[in-house]
Design an enzyme around this catalytic site. Structure first.
Site, PDB file in Angstrom:
ATOM      1  CE1 TYR A  69      39.464  41.539  32.038  1.00 27.28           C
ATOM      2  CE2 TYR A  69      37.173  41.258  31.360  1.00 27.28           C
ATOM      3  CZ  TYR A  69      38.352  40.726  31.875  1.00 27.28           C
ATOM      4  OH  TYR A  69      38.410  39.415  32.234  1.00 27.28           O
ATOM      5  CG  PHE A  79      45.821  39.772  34.996  1.00 27.04           C
ATOM      6  CD1 PHE A  79      44.467  39.503  35.186  1.00 27.04           C
ATOM      7  CD2 PHE A  79      46.290  41.049  35.281  1.00 27.04           C
ATOM      8  CE1 PHE A  79      43.605  40.491  35.650  1.00 27.04           C
ATOM      9  CE2 PHE A  79      45.417  42.031  35.750  1.00 27.04           C
ATOM     10  CZ  PHE A  79      44.071  41.767  35.930  1.00 27.04           C
ATOM     11  CG  ASP A  80      41.048  37.662  31.974  1.00 26.05           C
ATOM     12  OD1 ASP A  80      41.108  36.906  30.981  1.00 26.05           O
ATOM     13  OD2 ASP A  80      39.992  37.923  32.582  1.00 26.05           O
ATOM     14  CB  ILE A  99      37.291  42.551  42.344  1.00 28.07           C
ATOM     15  CG1 ILE A  99      37.527  43.351  41.067  1.00 28.07           C
ATOM     16  CG2 ILE A  99      37.729  41.102  42.177  1.00 28.07           C
ATOM     17  CD1 ILE A  99      38.988  43.441  40.672  1.00 28.07           C
ATOM     18  CE1 TYR A 125      39.914  37.837  42.047  1.00 30.43           C
ATOM     19  CE2 TYR A 125      41.104  39.546  40.847  1.00 30.43           C
ATOM     20  CZ  TYR A 125      40.053  38.650  40.927  1.00 30.43           C
ATOM     21  OH  TYR A 125      39.155  38.558  39.909  1.00 30.43           O
ATOM     22  CG  PHE A 142      40.945  46.078  35.357  1.00 28.92           C
ATOM     23  CD1 PHE A 142      40.755  44.816  34.817  1.00 28.92           C
ATOM     24  CD2 PHE A 142      41.175  46.195  36.724  1.00 28.92           C
ATOM     25  CE1 PHE A 142      40.788  43.696  35.634  1.00 28.92           C
ATOM     26  CE2 PHE A 142      41.207  45.089  37.529  1.00 28.92           C
ATOM     27  CZ  PHE A 142      41.023  43.829  36.987  1.00 28.92           C
TER      28      PHE A 142
END
Length: 582
Positions: A69, A79-80, A99, A125, A142
């Site tokens: 992902y 962010f990731d 999540i 979050y 995502f």
């Protein structure tokens, strides 16, 4: 294939996985991105922008998945990313370890499907965020690709892609198999193939030499069968994976072609394909056999054929001249029989194989056509087909001059020669070495008009070398019919008197009474004796040549005439009188 490793039950932990884990509970409900109606998103937005054609299974709650992902905010800032860590996410879906938005977004996905997920804050979050990485009330984006899915309840999945019409045996535990394979991950990524190594993968089944899933997936396969075998990780390499090519918790897909199978306890298998009627003799140890064959591996690959050389394979059987399995498989065969002989490797060429066409541990299949066989102790086989109805007082014997018709063929029916092609019977003097020994023997004791079948072994025919039109070591089949016979002459005689010769032989022979006999007078005199029935010439030869040879024998000084001193009866020269002869 890779060897089976020891089982492992520890859960794989990936760096930074906490970015996607639900590590804190959201306190309050973030507003997130507005829905198309202008309000906040109530649920995950899913865009399926690549759906594979085939989707054998979809992700369900409780499944274990592996995926890649990229995670970004609404402004596109990343962010990731699992790609940055070069490590897939491997986790169970729907049990609170992700999540909520990701849990929901993965449901129903297919392997190799790509999705864009928009996760509102209350499913991500929340209003707290994740310190330093995810701000409060952040909507998350995502881009996900699913690479694997399995469940702890899964079993090995077997799909038969091709099954041959003839299945001589199926794989069982304890069997030794040879097979080709392509190994891929569930997303199609190749990790290994036997084809690149130029040889099959050879191993025992059910003995712990293979991963458990492959042990199960090979059971029941036929030689030549193609299968697709899907193996869940816990029946493959589990949590540890294997080296750099098989990641942890990976489902494996094998496309397998089974080449052959045998068991160390196997013996030679015989299958009679065609048995000619009237089999009165079967091959035994010590016999010399001529046969044709096609030799193939169990998957049908041809490795040798006597037909391609247009020549039979000739050998003694039961004496170690050929592989043990063929030695066994040929015994008990009939002439003209066709049989299939399946030979396990321990009775063929063993673990090493031979040459570049028979690999190690190969099962061999021979389709054999037995042309003929004989034993060095064999004699001529004589079978009377018919005899004349009238009484037969005289039969053929050594020295007789005979005329006969014949057909000569091999035992498989291949016609070689026939006297009928020449429009006249064959002529021979028995015992004069003018025909092969077996035929000479078979013609003796016959009545005129009798028909016989003769089977002549090669040592009484044309031997190992054969003759023009006759293969080496061939057993010959004759059908003969005696047309006529004449008493022959004793050895060394060209002419015999039926009664005592004239008392004054030279005077009777000297027609012009000049004291010498030239060739013309000699020939006239002998022909007169024959025509008057007083004597006879050797049968089966040109009379002129025979008379010429007789004159040469009497013309002792070779001056072209015979004198009274030169003329002698053979009885005067032989110590033991049999017949008088000039």
């Amino acid at each position: 294939m890779f060897p089976a490793g020891p089982p492992s039950h520890s859960l794989l932990r990936l760096p930074l996985l906490q970015l996607l884990l639900l590590v804190v509970q959201a306190v309050g409900r973030g507003l997130g991105r507005a829905s198309p109606a202008g309000g906040p998103l109530e649920d995950v937005v899913i865009e399926r922008y690549h759906i594979p054609r085939a989707c054998p299974r979809e992700v369900q709650m409780g499944d274990f998945v592996r995926y890649h992902y990229n995670g970004t905010f609404e402004d596109g800032k990343k962010f990731d990313s699992s790609y940055d860590r070069n490590t897939l996410v491997a986790i169970v879906v729907g049990v609170g370890r992700l999540i909520t938005g990701m849990d929901r977004g993965l449901m129903g996905m297919c392997v190799n499907e790509r999705r864009r997920l928009i996760v509102p804050p209350h499913l991500g979050y929340g209003s707290i965020g994740l310190a330093g990485l995810i701000p409060p009330d952040a909507t998350l984006y995502f881009d996900v690709v699913l690479l694997d899915v399995w469940n702890k309840e899964d079993t090995v999945q077997v799909s038969t892609l091709l099954r041959p019409p003839h299945c001589p045996r199926m794989v069982q535990d304890g069997d030794f198999v040879r097979y080709h394979y392509n190994g891929t991950l569930l997303d199609g990524t190749s990790f290994d193939t036997s084809y690149s190594r130029g040889g099959t993968y050879d191993t025992y089944v059910g003995s712990g030499w293979l991963i458990k899933g492959m042990d199960q997936g090979l059971l029941g396969m036929c030689p030549g069968e193609r299968r697709k075998i899907i193996i869940p990780p816990f029946l493959a390499y589990g949590e540890k994976g294997y080296g750099t090519v098989i990641p942890p918790q990976a489902s494996l897909v094998f496309h397998v072609l089974l080449i052959d199978v045998h068991n160390p306890k196997d013996t030679v298998q015989l299958e009679t394909l065609e048995l000619p009627p009237g089999c009165v003799r079967r091959a035994g140890a010590g016999d010399f056999m001529r046969y044709h064959y096609n030799g193939s591996l169990m998957d049908g690959t041809l490795f040798d054929s006597s037909y391609s050389r247009n020549h039979t394979y000739n050998t003694y059987i039961g004496q170690g001249y050929i592989i043990p399995g063929m030695d066994q498989g040929l015994q008990g065969a009939c002439m003209g029989e066709r049989r299939r002989i399946t030979i396990p490797p321990h009775l063929a060429y063993g673990e090493n194989g031979t040459g570049d066409k028979i690999p190690g541990s190969a099962v061999l299949i021979f389709n054999v056509h037995v042309i003929d066989f004989h034993n060095p102790a064999d004699v001529v086989e004589i079978r009377t087909l018919s005899r004349p109805s009238e009484t037969c007082n005289e039969t053929t014997k050594l020295g007789d001059f005979v005329r006969y018709h014949y057909n000569c063929s091999l035992l498989d029916g291949t016609q070689l020669f026939t006297s009928h092609d020449y429009g006249a019977p064959q002529e021979a003097t028995l015992g004069a070495n003018k025909v092969i020994e077996g035929l000479d023997t078979g013609l003796q004791g016959m009545c005129v008009g009798e028909r016989r079948q003769l089977i002549v072994p090669p040592h009484l025919a044309h031997g190992e070398s054969g003759a023009r039109g006759v293969p080496g070591s061939a057993v010959l089949l004759f059908e003969v019919e005696l047309v006529s016979r004449e008493d022959g002459l004793p050895t060394g005689y060209l002419f015999v008197w039926h009664e005592d010769p004239p008392a004054n032989l030279f005077e009777d022979m000297d027609l012009n009474k000049d004291g010498e006999v030239p060739p013309e007078e000699f020939s006239t005199f002998i022909k007169a004796q024959v025509s008057e029935g007083k004597g006879r010439l050797m049968p089966g030869q040109d009379p002129e040549k025979t008379i010429g040879d007789m004159f040469q024998n009497q013309d002792r000084n070779q001056d072209g005439k015979i004198t009274v001193d030169e003329l002698k009866l053979k009885s005067d020269e032989d110590e033991e009188r049999v017949h008088e002869e000039l």
